[in-house]
Design an enzyme around this catalytic site. Structure first.
Site, mmCIF file in Angstrom:
data_model
loop_
_atom_site.group_PDB
_atom_site.id
_atom_site.type_symbol
_atom_site.label_atom_id
_atom_site.label_comp_id
_atom_site.label_asym_id
_atom_site.label_seq_id
_atom_site.Cartn_x
_atom_site.Cartn_y
_atom_site.Cartn_z
ATOM 1 N N ARG A 262 27.744 65.633 48.882
ATOM 2 C CA ARG A 262 27.519 66.775 47.994
ATOM 3 C C ARG A 262 28.170 68.040 48.534
ATOM 4 O O ARG A 262 28.079 68.346 49.711
ATOM 5 C CB ARG A 262 26.018 67.024 47.807
ATOM 6 C CG ARG A 262 25.302 65.849 47.175
ATOM 7 C CD ARG A 262 23.859 66.148 46.879
ATOM 8 N NE ARG A 262 23.176 64.964 46.366
ATOM 9 C CZ ARG A 262 21.881 64.933 46.072
ATOM 10 N NH1 ARG A 262 21.141 65.999 46.243
ATOM 11 N NH2 ARG A 262 21.343 63.817 45.612
ATOM 12 N N ARG A 277 20.078 70.236 55.682
ATOM 13 C CA ARG A 277 21.002 70.279 54.552
ATOM 14 C C ARG A 277 22.391 69.922 55.060
ATOM 15 O O ARG A 277 22.873 70.507 56.023
ATOM 16 C CB ARG A 277 21.014 71.671 53.910
ATOM 17 C CG ARG A 277 21.756 71.734 52.579
ATOM 18 C CD ARG A 277 21.728 73.142 52.022
ATOM 19 N NE ARG A 277 20.379 73.570 51.693
ATOM 20 C CZ ARG A 277 19.768 73.295 50.558
ATOM 21 N NH1 ARG A 277 20.373 72.564 49.641
ATOM 22 N NH2 ARG A 277 18.552 73.731 50.328
ATOM 23 N N SER A 352 12.597 63.152 44.940
ATOM 24 C CA SER A 352 12.321 63.645 43.594
ATOM 25 C C SER A 352 12.215 62.436 42.687
ATOM 26 O O SER A 352 13.155 61.634 42.628
ATOM 27 C CB SER A 352 13.442 64.565 43.098
ATOM 28 O OG SER A 352 13.278 65.872 43.568
#
Length: 426
Positions: A262, A277, A352
């Site tokens: 990402r 991250r 999630s």
């Protein structure tokens, strides 16, 4: 995509629902296009009917000695007119598609409006660890002192936002992945190892394109265009693209292990260093294809599976029900499972679980046929099961001891050759 018929028949409902996500949707333009489409369809069908009537009348006109050339001329005129109308109709269809495909999914009715500020914690597991008699280290210090991660060499060979798992660190990462995989297999999920390079249609079906085209890594010089998957969900929800499934075959339960790539990596906050991250991280992703009636049950199952993985590790976490504006673009409903990071004194998302309802299936023409032969769009759901890049830090920080060692959770020990403690190397 949102059902065009729903927008046409209940525009105010759609407008209010999207407003909960912070999306300013004005339906007037689309409604005008729907009217134009109906008018054009009526004209095209009327012209075709007249062409057919005239063509069928030719034998009778011949028999009566009439002017068939005039009939042929009229049929030709109508055909030419229809060709122009069909071109216009095709453009209207494209305009409708272009306006609908950028809209986010509608949130479920029970979700609160707004963003993160309106997320609701609905469950908490475990106690936040208290460290008596010593100052706890953060996961970066622990990983380096235990010889698990090499950040400097990762920066040398790749750049910031990356890391190298070394020795027992690599084995611990692999143990986590094996624990997740074994659990999913035991639960009857089918394992998939998908390609990491996907075509543009895969991003569109998943709902990442066109809005988030710039958030992925594109391969240069590739025609047709291809990108590196940001999550295995993108691949898994495309497995049955352009297919018609049988109701008896649903639900379909899949999981896949992949690295995720990402562009969004980078420190949004100064404390988000180390593994919190990064541009690349490992994740096991779960996806289900269901009937519309089975969708809610599948969602609850995915949430519970993600929770059970953290509970098996003995990690303190909380479960949050997201407000509409914090649900991602493609999702109607999302619960976040967040693990406690002691050094940051906050909870960070490790899973999630989301329900896209029929939004992705409409984009990818993923349908099923019921017992009566009627066609329906599938519902698609996904959930991380789990992402390791925050589980790993939480495990180190929550299980650290006064002597700098870290206790390995029992469920991981079979995958670590029976090792129960990580000890400092210096």
């Amino acid at each position: 995509m949102i059902d065009a018929k729903l927008i046409e028949t209940r525009p105010d409902y759609v407008k209010e629902a999207l407003a909960k996500k912070g999306w300013d949707f004005e339906p007037e333009g689309l409604l005008a296009l729907f009217v134009k489409r109906r008018e054009l369809l009526k004209e095209v069908e009327s012209n075709k009917a007249e062409q057919n009537r005239l063509s069928k009348s030719v034998p009778q006109v011949k028999k009566e000695g009439g002017d068939v050339q005039a009939l042929f001329a009229k049929v030709k005129e109508l055909a030419a007119l229809n060709k122009d109308k069909e071109v216009e109709l095709d453009q209207v269809e494209k305009d409708i598609q272009a306006q609908i495909e950028v809209l986010p999914n509608m949130p479920d009715d029970d979700l609160l409006a707004g963003g993160k500020e309106n997320n609701t914690p609905i469950y908490h597991f475990g106690e936040e660890p208290k460290f008596e008699g010593f100052t706890p280290k953060d996961h970066v210090e622990l990983a380096e002192s235990l010889g698990l991660i090499d950040y400097k060499r990762a920066a040398k060979i790749s750049g910031s936002g990356t890391w190298v798992y070394t020795n027992l660190g690599a084995r611990l990462e692999w143990a986590l992945l094996n624990y997740f995989i074994t659990t999913h297999l035991n639960d009857g999920y089918e394992m998939i190892l998908p390609p990491h390079i996907l075509n543009e249609q895969s991003g569109f079906t998943a709902g990442q394109f066109p809005k988030f085209r710039e958030d992925v890594f594109w391969l240069e010089g590739q025609e047709p265009k291809k990108f590196i998957l940001p999550t295995a969900e993108t691949a898994l929800v495309n497995l049955h693209r352009d297919e018609v499934l049988s109701e008896e075959d649903l639900p379909k339960r899949y999981f896949a292990y992949t690295p995720c790539y990402r562009k969004e990596a980078g420190s949004y906050r100064t404390e988000e260093r180390g593994m919190i991250r990064g541009y690349q991280f490992d994740k096991v992703e779960m996806v289900q294809y269901t009937t519309d009636d089975g969708s809610d049950k599948a969602f609850d199952e995915l949430v519970r599976k993600a929770q059970a993985l953290l509970e098996g590790l003995g990690l303190c976490y909380q479960l949050n029900k997201l407000a509409a504006g914090d649900c991602s673009h493609s999702m109607a409903r999302t619960y976040d499972i967040e693990v406690f990071i002691p050094s940051m004194k906050i909870y960070k998302e490790v899973s999630s679980v989301s329900n896209a309802r029929d939004y992705q299936a409409r984009r990818g023409m993923i349908r099923y046929k019921d017992k009566d032969g009627k066609m329906h769009f599938c519902h698609t759901l996904n959930g991380s099961g789990l992402a390791t890049s925050r589980v790993f830090p939480a495990l180190l920080e929550q299980n650290q001891q006064a002597d700098g060692s870290v206790i390995i959770p029992e469920v991981l020990r079979p995958f670590m050759g029976g090792l129960s403690v990580l000890k400092p190397i210096k």
